[in-house]
Design a protein around this motif. Structure first.
Motif, PDB file in Angstrom:
ATOM      1  N   PRO A  28       1.449  61.094  22.877  1.00 22.47           N
ATOM      2  CA  PRO A  28       1.886  61.685  21.625  1.00 22.47           C
ATOM      3  C   PRO A  28       1.430  60.887  20.515  1.00 22.47           C
ATOM      4  CG  PRO A  28       3.447  62.127  23.310  1.00 22.47           C
ATOM      5  CD  PRO A  28       2.628  61.104  24.035  1.00 22.47           C
ATOM      6  N   HIS A  29       1.571  59.519  20.742  1.00 31.58           N
ATOM      7  CA  HIS A  29       1.140  58.844  19.438  1.00 31.58           C
ATOM      8  C   HIS A  29      -0.391  59.049  19.295  1.00 31.58           C
ATOM      9  CE1 HIS A  29       4.510  55.982  19.671  1.00 31.58           C
ATOM     10  NE2 HIS A  29       4.769  56.379  20.834  1.00 31.58           N
ATOM     11  N   HIS A  30      -1.235  58.950  20.124  1.00 29.13           N
ATOM     12  CA  HIS A  30      -2.610  59.406  19.936  1.00 29.13           C
ATOM     13  C   HIS A  30      -2.860  60.613  19.048  1.00 29.13           C
ATOM     14  CE1 HIS A  30      -3.189  56.652  23.318  1.00 29.13           C
ATOM     15  NE2 HIS A  30      -4.179  56.145  22.726  1.00 29.13           N
ATOM     16  N   SER A  31      -2.159  61.599  19.771  1.00 27.80           N
ATOM     17  CA  SER A  31      -2.265  62.982  19.216  1.00 27.80           C
ATOM     18  C   SER A  31      -1.739  63.157  17.981  1.00 27.80           C
ATOM     19  CB  SER A  31      -1.250  64.136  19.782  1.00 27.80           C
ATOM     20  OG  SER A  31      -1.249  65.169  19.659  1.00 27.80           O
ATOM     21  N   HIS A  96       9.739  51.820  19.427  1.00 27.88           N
ATOM     22  CA  HIS A  96      11.003  50.961  19.415  1.00 27.88           C
ATOM     23  C   HIS A  96      12.270  51.882  19.156  1.00 27.88           C
ATOM     24  CE1 HIS A  96      13.620  47.371  18.712  1.00 27.88           C
ATOM     25  NE2 HIS A  96      13.967  47.780  17.647  1.00 27.88           N
ATOM     26  N   ARG A  97      12.337  52.596  18.122  1.00 32.63           N
ATOM     27  CA  ARG A  97      13.375  53.487  17.879  1.00 32.63           C
ATOM     28  C   ARG A  97      13.673  54.680  18.890  1.00 32.63           C
ATOM     29  NH1 ARG A  97      13.093  54.353  11.285  1.00 32.63           N
ATOM     30  NH2 ARG A  97      13.643  51.992  11.006  1.00 32.63           N
ATOM     31  N   GLY A  98      12.415  54.920  19.932  1.00 28.93           N
ATOM     32  CA  GLY A  98      12.623  55.954  20.682  1.00 28.93           C
ATOM     33  C   GLY A  98      12.349  57.378  19.935  1.00 28.93           C
ATOM     34  N   SER A  99      11.716  57.418  18.778  1.00 33.85           N
ATOM     35  CA  SER A  99      11.406  58.530  18.352  1.00 33.85           C
ATOM     36  C   SER A  99      10.423  59.451  19.022  1.00 33.85           C
ATOM     37  CB  SER A  99      10.890  58.364  16.835  1.00 33.85           C
ATOM     38  OG  SER A  99      12.061  57.751  16.143  1.00 33.85           O
ATOM     39  N   LEU A 100       9.367  58.849  19.407  1.00 39.12           N
ATOM     40  CA  LEU A 100       8.222  59.465  20.015  1.00 39.12           C
ATOM     41  C   LEU A 100       7.984  58.648  21.279  1.00 39.12           C
ATOM     42  CD1 LEU A 100       6.241  61.633  19.220  1.00 39.12           C
ATOM     43  CD2 LEU A 100       4.825  59.861  18.177  1.00 39.12           C
ATOM     44  N   ASP A 101       7.703  59.520  22.271  1.00 36.30           N
ATOM     45  CA  ASP A 101       7.459  59.019  23.773  1.00 36.30           C
ATOM     46  C   ASP A 101       6.259  58.439  24.201  1.00 36.30           C
ATOM     47  OD1 ASP A 101       8.165  58.725  26.292  1.00 36.30           O
ATOM     48  OD2 ASP A 101       7.684  60.587  27.410  1.00 36.30           O
ATOM     49  N   SER A 102       5.974  57.423  24.884  1.00 39.52           N
ATOM     50  CA  SER A 102       4.928  57.002  25.225  1.00 39.52           C
ATOM     51  C   SER A 102       4.983  56.726  26.835  1.00 39.52           C
ATOM     52  CB  SER A 102       4.316  55.726  24.608  1.00 39.52           C
ATOM     53  OG  SER A 102       3.144  55.152  25.055  1.00 39.52           O
ATOM     54  N   ILE A 103       4.044  57.202  27.645  1.00 39.57           N
ATOM     55  CA  ILE A 103       4.213  56.884  29.117  1.00 39.57           C
ATOM     56  C   ILE A 103       4.151  55.403  29.202  1.00 39.57           C
ATOM     57  CG2 ILE A 103       3.181  57.749  31.105  1.00 39.57           C
ATOM     58  CD1 ILE A 103       2.724  60.379  30.411  1.00 39.57           C
ATOM     59  N   SER A 104       3.173  54.992  28.593  1.00 35.75           N
ATOM     60  CA  SER A 104       2.742  53.190  28.900  1.00 35.75           C
ATOM     61  C   SER A 104       3.971  52.496  28.363  1.00 35.75           C
ATOM     62  CB  SER A 104       1.290  53.195  28.322  1.00 35.75           C
ATOM     63  OG  SER A 104       1.624  53.192  27.131  1.00 35.75           O
ATOM     64  N   GLY A 105       4.401  53.112  27.322  1.00 39.91           N
ATOM     65  CA  GLY A 105       5.473  52.034  26.644  1.00 39.91           C
ATOM     66  C   GLY A 105       4.881  51.218  25.731  1.00 39.91           C
ATOM     67  N   VAL A 106       3.524  51.203  25.405  1.00 44.09           N
ATOM     68  CA  VAL A 106       2.908  50.472  24.695  1.00 44.09           C
ATOM     69  C   VAL A 106       2.374  51.136  23.417  1.00 44.09           C
ATOM     70  CG1 VAL A 106       0.687  48.976  24.289  1.00 44.09           C
ATOM     71  CG2 VAL A 106       2.127  49.269  26.359  1.00 44.09           C
ATOM     72  N   PRO A 107       2.737  50.515  22.066  1.00 43.46           N
ATOM     73  CA  PRO A 107       2.275  51.209  21.079  1.00 43.46           C
ATOM     74  C   PRO A 107       0.568  51.276  20.737  1.00 43.46           C
ATOM     75  CG  PRO A 107       3.118  49.039  20.448  1.00 43.46           C
ATOM     76  CD  PRO A 107       3.288  49.282  21.692  1.00 43.46           C
ATOM     77  N   ILE A 177       9.884  67.472  19.920  1.00 47.07           N
ATOM     78  CA  ILE A 177       9.747  67.947  21.282  1.00 47.07           C
ATOM     79  C   ILE A 177       9.033  66.595  22.517  1.00 47.07           C
ATOM     80  CG2 ILE A 177       7.871  69.138  22.998  1.00 47.07           C
ATOM     81  CD1 ILE A 177       7.975  71.226  20.723  1.00 47.07           C
ATOM     82  N   ASN A 178       8.345  65.774  21.778  1.00 49.44           N
ATOM     83  CA  ASN A 178       7.763  64.532  22.369  1.00 49.44           C
ATOM     84  C   ASN A 178       8.488  63.097  22.415  1.00 49.44           C
ATOM     85  OD1 ASN A 178       5.256  65.380  23.639  1.00 49.44           O
ATOM     86  ND2 ASN A 178       4.910  66.159  21.601  1.00 49.44           N
ATOM     87  N   SER A 179       9.843  63.407  21.623  1.00 51.60           N
ATOM     88  CA  SER A 179      10.880  62.291  21.427  1.00 51.60           C
ATOM     89  C   SER A 179      11.386  62.057  22.822  1.00 51.60           C
ATOM     90  CB  SER A 179      11.919  62.600  20.539  1.00 51.60           C
ATOM     91  OG  SER A 179      12.646  63.654  20.965  1.00 51.60           O
ATOM     92  N   ILE A 180      11.845  60.840  23.117  1.00 48.05           N
ATOM     93  CA  ILE A 180      12.606  60.538  24.220  1.00 48.05           C
ATOM     94  C   ILE A 180      13.949  61.173  24.404  1.00 48.05           C
ATOM     95  CG2 ILE A 180      13.786  58.094  25.178  1.00 48.05           C
ATOM     96  CD1 ILE A 180      11.180  56.526  24.229  1.00 48.05           C
ATOM     97  N   GLU A 181      14.648  61.185  23.336  1.00 49.68           N
ATOM     98  CA  GLU A 181      15.854  62.029  23.351  1.00 49.68           C
ATOM     99  C   GLU A 181      15.704  63.351  23.976  1.00 49.68           C
ATOM    100  OE1 GLU A 181      15.089  60.677  20.278  1.00 49.68           O
ATOM    101  OE2 GLU A 181      16.240  58.764  20.657  1.00 49.68           O
ATOM    102  N   ALA A 182      14.820  64.145  23.560  1.00 52.32           N
ATOM    103  CA  ALA A 182      14.348  65.610  24.035  1.00 52.32           C
ATOM    104  C   ALA A 182      14.362  65.492  25.362  1.00 52.32           C
ATOM    105  CB  ALA A 182      13.264  66.075  23.081  1.00 52.32           C
TER     106      ALA A 182
END
Length: 188
Positions: A28-31, A96-107, A177-182
Motif C-alpha cells: 500500500p505504501h508503493h500504491s 511506525h504509527r500503524g496507519s498503513l500496512d506493509s507486509i514486509s514491515g519496511v518503509p 482499508i489498508n491500515s493495520i487497525e482495519a
C-alpha cells in the motif's frame, strides 16, 4: 486531458492490481506514492497557475511554474528528489504509527520513492495522451507550449473543491482499508 478523477481511478486501480499480483512486494505504501504522483504530480504546475490566477496574486510565478513542472521529465528532475525524501519519511511515519500496512514491515527507501514518482509522472502523461487526439489536438499543443490558456484558467472553483474532496476521501478510504487497525478488526 482527463480530469483528476480518471487519473486517480486509473492509478489506484492499476496499483491495486499490482498489489494483488505481486504477493505483497507492491505494498500500500508503493500504491499511495504512485497514485498521488499519477493523480496530481505534473498537474501541480497547472494547479498553481490556476490558483494564482484565481486569487490574483503572483500570477507570473504560477505561470512559470506551470511551464516548467507540466512535463513528464522536468517534473521528475525538479521535484523528484525533494518528494522522494518527503515520501520516504511519510512511509516511515505511517508504518511506525500503524496507519498503513506493509507486509514486509519496511518503509520505502528514497530510491523506491523516486522510481514511483517517475512511474506516476509517466502514467499521468500516458493517460493525458490517450484521451487526446493522439496527443496532437490544438488545445493540448497550446497547453504544452505555454502552460495554460491566454487568460484566466476556465475552471470553476466549486468544481475544484468538490473533486478535491472526493479524491481526498478516496485516498483516505484507501489508507483506512489498508491500515493495520482495519486488518486487526477483520481478523478478530
Amino acid at each position: 486531458m482527463p480530469g483528476p478523477g480518471p487519473h486517480m481511478m486509473y492509478a489506484l486501480g492499476s496499483s491495486i492490481g499490482l498489489m494483488s499480483t505481486s504477493n505483497g512486494r507492491f505494498s500500500p505504501h508503493h500504491s499511495l506514492v504512485y497514485s498521488i504522483n499519477a493523480f496530481f504530480g505534473p498537474d501541480l504546475g497547472s494547479f498553481s497557475e490556476w490558483f494564482t490566477s484565481t486569487i490574483g496574486f503572483a500570477h507570473s510565478f504560477g505561470s512559470t511554474l506551470a511551464e516548467v513542472i507540466h512535463d513528464p521529465f522536468f517534473y521528475i528532475l525538479i521535484l523528484g528528489l525533494p518528494l522522494s525524501f518527503l515520501y520516504s519519511w511519510l512511509s516511515r511515519v505511517f508504518l511506525h504509527r500503524g496507519s498503513l500496512d506493509s507486509i514486509s514491515g519496511v518503509p520505502l527507501t528514497r530510491r523506491q520513492c523516486l522510481l514511483l514518482i517517475s512511474a506516476g509522472s509517466l502514467s499521468h502523461f500516458f493517460l493525458d495522451h490517450l484521451f487526446e487526439e493522439n496527443g496532437h489536438s490544438s488545445m493540448y499543443t497550446w497547453i504544452l507550449s505555454t502552460g495554460w490558456w491566454e487568460n484566466r484558467a476556465p475552471v470553476n472553483p466549486d468544481a475544484v473543491v468538490v473533486v478535491g474532496f472526493l479524491c481526498t476521501f478516496l485516498i483516505g478510504g484507501f489508507i483506512y482499508i489498508n491500515s493495520i487497525e482495519a486488518f486487526e478488526l477483520e481478523v478478530h
